[in-house]
Write a protein that holds these residues in place. Structure first.
Motif, PDB file in Angstrom:
ATOM      1  N   ASP A  41       4.947 -16.852   4.375  1.00  0.00           N
ATOM      2  CA  ASP A  41       3.940 -15.748   4.784  1.00  0.00           C
ATOM      3  C   ASP A  41       2.459 -16.655   3.595  1.00  0.00           C
ATOM      4  O   ASP A  41       2.584 -17.044   2.503  1.00  0.00           O
ATOM      5  CB  ASP A  41       4.851 -14.341   3.523  1.00  0.00           C
ATOM      6  CG  ASP A  41       3.125 -13.363   3.609  1.00  0.00           C
ATOM      7  OD1 ASP A  41       2.153 -13.643   3.913  1.00  0.00           O
ATOM      8  OD2 ASP A  41       3.681 -12.390   2.980  1.00  0.00           O
ATOM      9  N   PRO A  42       1.375 -16.089   4.546  1.00  0.00           N
ATOM     10  CA  PRO A  42       0.610 -16.734   4.042  1.00  0.00           C
ATOM     11  C   PRO A  42      -0.010 -16.071   2.578  1.00  0.00           C
ATOM     12  O   PRO A  42      -1.009 -16.845   2.110  1.00  0.00           O
ATOM     13  CB  PRO A  42      -0.774 -16.827   5.134  1.00  0.00           C
ATOM     14  CG  PRO A  42      -0.093 -16.820   6.710  1.00  0.00           C
ATOM     15  CD  PRO A  42       1.256 -16.020   6.210  1.00  0.00           C
ATOM     16  N   ASP A  43      -0.204 -14.535   2.846  1.00  0.00           N
ATOM     17  CA  ASP A  43      -0.186 -13.962   1.482  1.00  0.00           C
ATOM     18  C   ASP A  43       0.475 -14.160   0.538  1.00  0.00           C
ATOM     19  O   ASP A  43       0.327 -13.873  -0.915  1.00  0.00           O
ATOM     20  CB  ASP A  43      -0.514 -12.595   1.889  1.00  0.00           C
ATOM     21  CG  ASP A  43      -0.912 -12.004   2.892  1.00  0.00           C
ATOM     22  OD1 ASP A  43      -2.507 -12.562   3.129  1.00  0.00           O
ATOM     23  OD2 ASP A  43      -1.195 -11.467   3.545  1.00  0.00           O
ATOM     24  N   ALA A  44       1.710 -13.959   0.287  1.00  0.00           N
ATOM     25  CA  ALA A  44       2.580 -15.159  -0.691  1.00  0.00           C
ATOM     26  C   ALA A  44       1.705 -16.277  -1.384  1.00  0.00           C
ATOM     27  O   ALA A  44       1.841 -16.217  -3.055  1.00  0.00           O
ATOM     28  CB  ALA A  44       4.104 -15.718   0.033  1.00  0.00           C
ATOM     29  N   ALA A  45       0.888 -17.375  -0.481  1.00  0.00           N
ATOM     30  CA  ALA A  45       0.328 -18.709  -0.942  1.00  0.00           C
ATOM     31  C   ALA A  45      -0.775 -17.551  -2.474  1.00  0.00           C
ATOM     32  O   ALA A  45      -1.003 -17.827  -2.900  1.00  0.00           O
ATOM     33  CB  ALA A  45      -0.321 -19.131  -0.506  1.00  0.00           C
ATOM     34  N   LEU A  46      -1.304 -16.509  -1.381  1.00  0.00           N
ATOM     35  CA  LEU A  46      -2.391 -15.608  -3.066  1.00  0.00           C
ATOM     36  C   LEU A  46      -1.982 -14.723  -3.787  1.00  0.00           C
ATOM     37  O   LEU A  46      -2.615 -14.658  -5.139  1.00  0.00           O
ATOM     38  CB  LEU A  46      -2.953 -14.918  -1.334  1.00  0.00           C
ATOM     39  CG  LEU A  46      -3.896 -15.270  -1.216  1.00  0.00           C
ATOM     40  CD1 LEU A  46      -4.340 -14.400   0.133  1.00  0.00           C
ATOM     41  CD2 LEU A  46      -5.007 -16.505  -1.299  1.00  0.00           C
ATOM     42  N   ARG A  47      -0.980 -14.443  -4.124  1.00  0.00           N
ATOM     43  CA  ARG A  47       0.154 -14.000  -4.522  1.00  0.00           C
ATOM     44  C   ARG A  47       0.546 -15.025  -5.495  1.00  0.00           C
ATOM     45  O   ARG A  47       0.989 -14.706  -6.894  1.00  0.00           O
ATOM     46  CB  ARG A  47       1.276 -13.318  -4.252  1.00  0.00           C
ATOM     47  CG  ARG A  47       0.889 -11.896  -3.655  1.00  0.00           C
ATOM     48  CD  ARG A  47       2.599 -11.156  -3.266  1.00  0.00           C
ATOM     49  NE  ARG A  47       3.054 -10.313  -4.396  1.00  0.00           N
ATOM     50  CZ  ARG A  47       4.191 -10.098  -4.126  1.00  0.00           C
ATOM     51  NH1 ARG A  47       4.780  -9.557  -3.876  1.00  0.00           N
ATOM     52  NH2 ARG A  47       4.480  -9.867  -5.382  1.00  0.00           N
ATOM     53  N   LEU A  48       1.219 -15.857  -4.997  1.00  0.00           N
ATOM     54  CA  LEU A  48       1.286 -16.905  -6.166  1.00  0.00           C
ATOM     55  C   LEU A  48      -0.077 -17.386  -6.952  1.00  0.00           C
ATOM     56  O   LEU A  48      -0.016 -17.908  -8.462  1.00  0.00           O
ATOM     57  CB  LEU A  48       1.962 -18.476  -5.509  1.00  0.00           C
ATOM     58  CG  LEU A  48       2.338 -19.815  -6.502  1.00  0.00           C
ATOM     59  CD1 LEU A  48       2.680 -19.711  -7.080  1.00  0.00           C
ATOM     60  CD2 LEU A  48       2.221 -20.428  -5.209  1.00  0.00           C
TER      61      LEU A  48
END
Length: 198
Positions: A41-48
């Motif tokens: 999930d590319p958005d998980a990188a932003l959450r990280l």
């Protein structure tokens, strides 16, 4: 002010590794499902990124408060600079606090105030216990000082090491947090049903 050799207070390699791993684990495990979604999930990188930013801000705040706590315990800037890997002047410039506050009341009708300074973390609770019996209670504090305000009743003071849930437990017992919890201590007070000793 005391001076302790930094070699006696430095962390071991195992302690450093454990702390680094605990911070990384907190960042990866606190946002629900983050660890499981990082691979697809590319958005998980932003959450990280967001979680890591919060962790960095919190560790920066904890460092500022830990330095203030060490100063309150009487440690010198040169000792702190050595532990932080900077000069005495750089440590003082980055972490130094403004001078103690003016004890004069701000609003008309405010009770008499005093600044207790210098007062270290090693002696402060005994001083506050004695002042509390005489009707004084803490309204503010910082590095090497406490601001106390006069009242007609006795007060008791409590210094609590930070732990999750400590505030809720103490407030249920009638304690009031003096100001936002600071690291590593929170300072609490509560009035006693006794007249102040004069």
């Amino acid at each position: 002010m005391s001076s302790v050799a930094p070699s006696t207070t430095a962390l071991t390699e195992d302690e450093v590794r454990a702390l680094r791993e605990a911070v990384a684990e907190a960042v990866l495990s606190t946002p629900t499902g983050l660890r499981d979604t990082l691979g697809d999930d590319p958005d998980a990188a932003l959450r990280l990124v967001a979680a890591t930013r919060v962790a960095a801000e919190e560790t920066s705040r904890l460092l500022r408060e830990a330095v203030a706590g060490a100063r309150s315990a009487g440690h010198r800037w040169d000792t702190l600079g050595t532990l932080l890997g900077v000069s005495k002047q750089a440590a003082q410039q980055r972490f130094g606090t403004p001078t103690r506050p003016d004890p004069a009341p701000g609003d008309a009708g405010t009770r008499e105030r005093e600044v207790l300074s210098p007062i270290t973390s090693l002696e402060e609770m005994a001083v506050l216990a004695e002042r509390g019996r005489r009707g004084w209670h803490v309204v503010d504090y910082g590095t090497l000082f406490h601001v106390v305000e006069a009242s007609d009743t006795q007060w008791e003071h409590h210094r609590q090491p930070w732990t999750p849930g400590a505030r809720r437990r103490l407030e249920a017992e009638g304690w009031t947090l003096v100001k936002t919890m600071t690291f590593p201590w929170g300072y609490y007070k509560r009035p006693l049903d006794l007249p102040a000793q004069r």
